[in-house]
Design an enzyme around this catalytic site. Sequence first.
Site, PDB file in Angstrom:
ATOM      1  CG  ASP A 212       4.603 -19.686  -2.302  1.00  0.00           C
ATOM      2  OD1 ASP A 212       3.246 -19.919  -2.138  1.00  0.00           O
ATOM      3  OD2 ASP A 212       5.288 -20.335  -2.941  1.00  0.00           O
ATOM      4  CD  GLU A 296      -1.194 -19.153  -1.876  1.00  0.00           C
ATOM      5  OE1 GLU A 296      -1.971 -19.432  -2.779  1.00  0.00           O
ATOM      6  OE2 GLU A 296      -0.148 -19.894  -1.699  1.00  0.00           O
ATOM      7  CG  ASP A 378       8.588 -21.972  -4.368  1.00  0.00           C
ATOM      8  OD1 ASP A 378       7.216 -22.341  -4.531  1.00  0.00           O
ATOM      9  OD2 ASP A 378       9.614 -22.682  -4.071  1.00  0.00           O
TER      10      ASP A 378
END
Length: 421
Positions: A212, A296, A378
């Site tokens: 992340d 992502e 996170d």
Amino acid sequence: MKKGNVYRIYPDKEQKTLLEQHFGAARFVYNHSLFLKKLMYNKFRINITEIDLNNHLVSLKETFPWLKDLNSQSLQQANRNLLTGFKNFFEGRGSYPTTKRKKDNKFSFQVPQNYQINLTSSQIYLPKIGWMKIILHRDFLSKEFIEKNLVIKEVNGEKILDQKLNTELKVLKTLTVSRTPAGRYHVSILIENYETYPEPASFNEKTTVGIDVGIKSFAVLSTGQVIDNPKFLKRSLKKLIKLQKSVSRKQKGSKNRKKAVAKLAKHHQLVANQRKDFHHKVSAKLISDNQALAIEDLNVSGMIRNHCLAQSISDVGWFEFIRKLMYKAEWYGKTILRIGRFEASSKLCNVCGYKFSDLTLDIREWKCPSCKTLHDRDKNASINIKKIALNNLNTHGTWERAYGLTDKSQGKEVGSLSVFS
């Protein structure tokens, strides 16, 4: 496998003038060909080919005689780059070609053939420019490959690699010469080493890590490891503001202003180099330690429209970091798994699956109302990214299929995606 290596060169005063002329000529030919191509299509619906544009260069040199003093192949390459831009646009891989401007600070031209590299004295020869010093800080080809496969000529006891003598093997590809805003000259040597990309190694839940990326921390891994954000731009902001003020105080067109601009550009170059070095080290570490990485799909260009976060997002450099991860994964047979940008990775509890819909950016920790687990925002997101990516594999296709490129319909949800796809 094609790879490009960038090396710094040190031209003398006369060679710098010649290089600047080549930069300007490549830009001039590109813009002129773009104008001609648009004009002929809009008025007569005639599609001009590369051969037409190259033939037009003959008459263009009669109109502008200074073009005759420059490398003709570099001018032809400008036409080829234009047509490549149109091809990428029509195939959905890029935007419509626009004119190149000098103030954009993007100076480059290409040399397809007839360059030479002196392996003994570390010099490089460019057509119409001559020999100049080059810093070969890394080998662009192994010494064994050069000795076994390439033709090397010896002049006064020095070994010279001539691209012209090795045309048939097609190892030495196009050479690109560029200049940074700070006034540093570089050459990028594209080579074909005829190595095949390794087959992606098998992976499982234990050998997969979720990543992340963020602003407060550069990246948080599903293992709990936190990679701090060095914030290179923020650390240099006071110095940059001071240098920018110095530029503003100088009279336009004066030598002192040029000196102040050079100092400012050098400091911007320093920040960019620091960020690039950091990205390379982190990406190399992550690729070497894991068989698969889950990330992502971020809409970075849309996120920087938020004026409150634009500078911080630009400073962290997510796009370039992910790009480095992707091509290094392809080099070393690792797998990149990507999940959709609208997946609720931060809002889901990784323990029970509860969705905390009211989670905002200022909330760094939250307690799950269902299972009472306290989450770091996170770390929780990185665990969810890994889970979603692996679940998508089981939902959309077999694990074996995920090792290679997936089709466009699943392109951003699952699979090992290539930056070149």
